[in-house]
Write a protein that holds these residues in place. Structure first.
Motif, PDB file in Angstrom:
ATOM      1  N   ASN A 143      17.374  -6.113   8.885  1.00  0.00           N
ATOM      2  CA  ASN A 143      15.928  -6.358   8.791  1.00  0.00           C
ATOM      3  C   ASN A 143      15.313  -6.708  10.154  1.00  0.00           C
ATOM      4  OD1 ASN A 143      15.898  -5.916   6.043  1.00  0.00           O
ATOM      5  ND2 ASN A 143      16.190  -8.081   5.521  1.00  0.00           N
ATOM      6  N   GLU A 144      16.136  -7.245  11.049  1.00  0.00           N
ATOM      7  CA  GLU A 144      15.635  -7.650  12.364  1.00  0.00           C
ATOM      8  C   GLU A 144      15.616  -6.510  13.375  1.00  0.00           C
ATOM      9  OE1 GLU A 144      17.069 -11.825  13.531  1.00  0.00           O
ATOM     10  OE2 GLU A 144      18.543 -11.195  12.032  1.00  0.00           O
ATOM     11  N   ILE A 145      16.231  -5.394  13.044  1.00  0.00           N
ATOM     12  CA  ILE A 145      16.266  -4.237  13.946  1.00  0.00           C
ATOM     13  C   ILE A 145      14.926  -3.515  13.890  1.00  0.00           C
ATOM     14  CG2 ILE A 145      17.363  -2.022  14.435  1.00  0.00           C
ATOM     15  CD1 ILE A 145      19.192  -4.358  15.008  1.00  0.00           C
ATOM     16  N   ASP A 146      14.354  -3.192  15.055  1.00  0.00           N
ATOM     17  CA  ASP A 146      13.077  -2.485  15.113  1.00  0.00           C
ATOM     18  C   ASP A 146      13.246  -0.976  15.236  1.00  0.00           C
ATOM     19  OD1 ASP A 146      11.000  -4.688  15.202  1.00  0.00           O
ATOM     20  OD2 ASP A 146      12.311  -5.313  16.851  1.00  0.00           O
ATOM     21  N   ALA A 147      14.335  -0.523  15.834  1.00  0.00           N
ATOM     22  CA  ALA A 147      14.566   0.916  15.973  1.00  0.00           C
ATOM     23  C   ALA A 147      16.043   1.176  16.227  1.00  0.00           C
ATOM     24  CB  ALA A 147      13.721   1.502  17.107  1.00  0.00           C
ATOM     25  N   VAL A 148      16.459   2.401  15.885  1.00  0.00           N
ATOM     26  CA  VAL A 148      17.837   2.847  16.088  1.00  0.00           C
ATOM     27  C   VAL A 148      17.839   3.892  17.197  1.00  0.00           C
ATOM     28  CG1 VAL A 148      19.808   4.034  15.043  1.00  0.00           C
ATOM     29  CG2 VAL A 148      18.432   2.429  13.672  1.00  0.00           C
ATOM     30  N   ALA A 149      18.644   3.663  18.236  1.00  0.00           N
ATOM     31  CA  ALA A 149      18.769   4.619  19.335  1.00  0.00           C
ATOM     32  C   ALA A 149      20.165   5.233  19.303  1.00  0.00           C
ATOM     33  CB  ALA A 149      18.523   3.930  20.672  1.00  0.00           C
ATOM     34  N   TYR A 150      20.253   6.488  19.722  1.00  0.00           N
ATOM     35  CA  TYR A 150      21.550   7.162  19.752  1.00  0.00           C
ATOM     36  C   TYR A 150      21.589   8.112  20.943  1.00  0.00           C
ATOM     37  CZ  TYR A 150      19.423  11.532  18.303  1.00  0.00           C
ATOM     38  OH  TYR A 150      18.662  12.677  18.278  1.00  0.00           O
ATOM     39  N   THR A 151      22.791   8.509  21.357  1.00  0.00           N
ATOM     40  CA  THR A 151      22.939   9.447  22.463  1.00  0.00           C
ATOM     41  C   THR A 151      22.624  10.851  21.988  1.00  0.00           C
ATOM     42  OG1 THR A 151      24.669   8.078  23.455  1.00  0.00           O
ATOM     43  CG2 THR A 151      24.499  10.347  24.216  1.00  0.00           C
ATOM     44  N   LYS A 152      21.568  11.425  22.550  1.00  0.00           N
ATOM     45  CA  LYS A 152      21.160  12.790  22.203  1.00  0.00           C
ATOM     46  C   LYS A 152      21.952  13.814  23.013  1.00  0.00           C
ATOM     47  CE  LYS A 152      16.857  15.348  21.494  1.00  0.00           C
ATOM     48  NZ  LYS A 152      15.376  15.220  21.526  1.00  0.00           N
ATOM     49  N   GLY A 153      22.382  13.449  24.193  1.00  0.00           N
ATOM     50  CA  GLY A 153      23.130  14.314  25.088  1.00  0.00           C
ATOM     51  C   GLY A 153      22.961  13.793  26.502  1.00  0.00           C
ATOM     52  N   PRO A 154      23.645  14.370  27.486  1.00  0.00           N
ATOM     53  CA  PRO A 154      24.687  15.390  27.351  1.00  0.00           C
ATOM     54  C   PRO A 154      26.008  14.785  26.874  1.00  0.00           C
ATOM     55  CG  PRO A 154      24.472  14.727  29.647  1.00  0.00           C
ATOM     56  CD  PRO A 154      23.397  14.003  28.897  1.00  0.00           C
ATOM     57  N   GLY A 155      26.945  15.677  26.524  1.00  0.00           N
ATOM     58  CA  GLY A 155      28.236  15.204  26.059  1.00  0.00           C
ATOM     59  C   GLY A 155      28.987  16.289  25.322  1.00  0.00           C
ATOM     60  N   MET A 156      30.071  15.901  24.672  1.00  0.00           N
ATOM     61  CA  MET A 156      30.889  16.823  23.888  1.00  0.00           C
ATOM     62  C   MET A 156      30.262  16.996  22.514  1.00  0.00           C
ATOM     63  SD  MET A 156      34.577  15.194  24.961  1.00  0.00           S
ATOM     64  CE  MET A 156      35.563  16.392  24.065  1.00  0.00           C
ATOM     65  N   GLY A 157      30.152  18.238  22.056  1.00  0.00           N
ATOM     66  CA  GLY A 157      29.404  18.541  20.850  1.00  0.00           C
ATOM     67  C   GLY A 157      29.822  17.777  19.613  1.00  0.00           C
ATOM     68  N   ALA A 158      31.096  17.868  19.230  1.00  0.00           N
ATOM     69  CA  ALA A 158      31.544  17.248  17.984  1.00  0.00           C
ATOM     70  C   ALA A 158      31.406  15.723  17.992  1.00  0.00           C
ATOM     71  CB  ALA A 158      32.986  17.664  17.680  1.00  0.00           C
ATOM     72  N   PRO A 159      31.830  15.035  19.059  1.00  0.00           N
ATOM     73  CA  PRO A 159      31.615  13.578  19.081  1.00  0.00           C
ATOM     74  C   PRO A 159      30.137  13.195  19.048  1.00  0.00           C
ATOM     75  CG  PRO A 159      33.279  14.195  20.687  1.00  0.00           C
ATOM     76  CD  PRO A 159      32.679  15.475  20.196  1.00  0.00           C
ATOM     77  N   LEU A 160      29.303  13.922  19.789  1.00  0.00           N
ATOM     78  CA  LEU A 160      27.863  13.639  19.770  1.00  0.00           C
ATOM     79  C   LEU A 160      27.309  13.716  18.361  1.00  0.00           C
ATOM     80  CD1 LEU A 160      26.367  15.601  22.827  1.00  0.00           C
ATOM     81  CD2 LEU A 160      26.240  13.134  22.468  1.00  0.00           C
ATOM     82  N   VAL A 161      27.642  14.796  17.663  1.00  0.00           N
ATOM     83  CA  VAL A 161      27.102  15.013  16.318  1.00  0.00           C
ATOM     84  C   VAL A 161      27.611  13.961  15.344  1.00  0.00           C
ATOM     85  CG1 VAL A 161      27.119  16.583  14.343  1.00  0.00           C
ATOM     86  CG2 VAL A 161      26.694  17.476  16.639  1.00  0.00           C
ATOM     87  N   SER A 162      28.890  13.595  15.454  1.00  0.00           N
ATOM     88  CA  SER A 162      29.446  12.619  14.512  1.00  0.00           C
ATOM     89  C   SER A 162      28.710  11.286  14.605  1.00  0.00           C
ATOM     90  CB  SER A 162      30.941  12.414  14.779  1.00  0.00           C
ATOM     91  OG  SER A 162      31.164  11.809  16.041  1.00  0.00           O
ATOM     92  N   VAL A 163      28.362  10.870  15.823  1.00  0.00           N
ATOM     93  CA  VAL A 163      27.662   9.601  15.990  1.00  0.00           C
ATOM     94  C   VAL A 163      26.178   9.742  15.669  1.00  0.00           C
ATOM     95  CG1 VAL A 163      27.087   7.780  17.659  1.00  0.00           C
ATOM     96  CG2 VAL A 163      29.365   8.796  17.667  1.00  0.00           C
ATOM     97  N   ALA A 164      25.584  10.894  15.989  1.00  0.00           N
ATOM     98  CA  ALA A 164      24.176  11.111  15.654  1.00  0.00           C
ATOM     99  C   ALA A 164      23.961  11.088  14.140  1.00  0.00           C
ATOM    100  CB  ALA A 164      23.700  12.441  16.230  1.00  0.00           C
ATOM    101  N   VAL A 165      24.888  11.667  13.392  1.00  0.00           N
ATOM    102  CA  VAL A 165      24.794  11.650  11.925  1.00  0.00           C
ATOM    103  C   VAL A 165      24.830  10.205  11.414  1.00  0.00           C
ATOM    104  CG1 VAL A 165      26.016  12.223   9.784  1.00  0.00           C
ATOM    105  CG2 VAL A 165      25.693  13.969  11.542  1.00  0.00           C
ATOM    106  N   ALA A 166      25.707   9.402  12.007  1.00  0.00           N
ATOM    107  CA  ALA A 166      25.777   7.986  11.611  1.00  0.00           C
ATOM    108  C   ALA A 166      24.467   7.268  11.935  1.00  0.00           C
ATOM    109  CB  ALA A 166      26.940   7.311  12.326  1.00  0.00           C
ATOM    110  N   ALA A 167      23.909   7.528  13.115  1.00  0.00           N
ATOM    111  CA  ALA A 167      22.656   6.881  13.503  1.00  0.00           C
ATOM    112  C   ALA A 167      21.511   7.314  12.585  1.00  0.00           C
ATOM    113  CB  ALA A 167      22.327   7.213  14.953  1.00  0.00           C
TER     114      ALA A 167
END
Length: 340
Positions: free
Chosen positions: A70-94
């Motif tokens: 409830n105290e979080i105002d926004a969720v940030a995640y790494t959009k890129g650059p990086g390795m495709g599969a790891p990026l997507v796995s964390v973006a899906v979680a975010a």
């Protein structure tokens, strides 16, 4: 107005979740996928590591920060650059967390996150930045709303060069190949001449890597040098190249500060060489330790915080969500810097 941002990082083999409130790091846990000696980390296995550890690291970040969703105002995640599969796995979680908690989501450029974390931790005002990591090598300066790239690698990144040499000589990837090369280099006594490849403001590492890999196969067996000698020689040559192009960028920008960011920036010999150059110019070195040089969630949260307070807090959350994709190639100079 006060903002609390949670950041998710997983562009390579480090998974991190960090929470930042108004420039204060509240928590920053991470977990690293370590491959066996002689092997690199592959996208598929790295993504599996991130998926298996993400809920544990998320819970740890919330607990350490004593923060509720409830105290979080926004969720940030790494959009890129990086390795495709790891990026997507964390973006899906975010994306999942943002929807579950009903929070805006912010895609962050990984390179800019390193810079903003460096500026926060060191207090650097307007430094010339050397960004050195496993996937990136750039000399950067800020001008007119963007981080401008003065020079970069024209083939492989400096961290990738070090990692691949570590595989050649079969040294451990724990805690990282670059760290273990640094420790071995301290015992090197013979400098083996290696091709020094600076082309204007750019650098090239692939030729020198091929050369030193051949040295490792022939000269170590013949007794002409040791693995420690080659680690020493590789470091000295690479870092001299990086210091050279950084100094030219500083001269162009009339800069009085140099900031080293990225995982290779933890290397104490690189920091020592850069400090000598900076002091000779009457400038100062801004450097960090492995808490913030190595990929981490807090840097994503900090960049997200800067973006959120400078305008994204007024953008429709649905529009932000529709833009929450990943890109493996996301250049530093593509981002409009609205917070400086």
């Amino acid at each position: 107005m006060s903002y609390t941002i949670i950041g998710f990082e997983g562009s390579a083999n480090k998974l991190g979740v960090g929470i930042v409130r108004d420039g204060q790091v509240l928590s920053n846990p991470r977990h690293t996928y370590i491959s066996p000696p002689g092997e690199g980390f592959l996208p598929r296995e790295t993504a599996q590591h991130h998926r298996s550890w993400l809920t544990k690291i998320l819970r740890k970040a919330l607990d350490e920060a004593s923060v509720s969703p409830n105290e979080i105002d926004a969720v940030a995640y790494t959009k890129g650059p990086g390795m495709g599969a790891p990026l997507v796995s964390v973006a899906v979680a975010a994306r999942t967390v943002a929807q579950l908690w009903n929070k805006p989501i912010i895609g962050v450029n990984h390179c800019i996150a390193h810079i903003e974390m460096g500026r926060l931790v060191t207090g650097a005002d307007n430094p010339t930045v050397l960004y050195v990591s496993g996937g990136n090598t750039q000399v950067i300066g800020y001008s007119e709303g963007r981080y401008r790239i003065f020079g970069e690698t024209i083939d492989i990144a400096v961290g990738n060069c070090l990692d691949r040499f570590a595989r050649t000589i079969q040294i451990s990837n724990d805690p990282s190949p670059g760290y273990n090369i640094e420790q071995m280099a301290k015992h090197g006594k013979v400098y083996v001449p290696i091709p020094y490849t600076v082309k204007g403001m750019d650098v090239s590492f692939s030729g020198m890597l091929s050369f030193i890999e051949d040295c490792a196969r022939t000269k170590i067996k013949s007794g002409e040098c040791t693995a420690e000698d080659l680690c020493f020689s590789l470091q000295e040559t690479i870092f001299a190249m990086l210091v050279e192009i950084t100094e030219r960028a500083m001269a162009h920008c009339h800069s009085s500060e140099v900031l080293i960011v990225g995982g290779v920036g933890c290397n104490l010999r690189l920091q020592e060489m850069m400090k000598i150059m900076a002091e000779e110019r009457g400038a100062s070195l801004c450097a960090m330790d492995d808490r913030y040089c190595i990929d981490n969630g807090a840097m994503i949260a900090q960049a997200g915080y800067e973006m959120f307070k400078s305008g994204l807090n007024k953008v429709d959350p649905k529009e932000l969500f529709d833009d929450s994709f990943c890109t493996q190639r996301f250049r530093t100079d593509e981002v409009l810097v609205t917070w400086r």
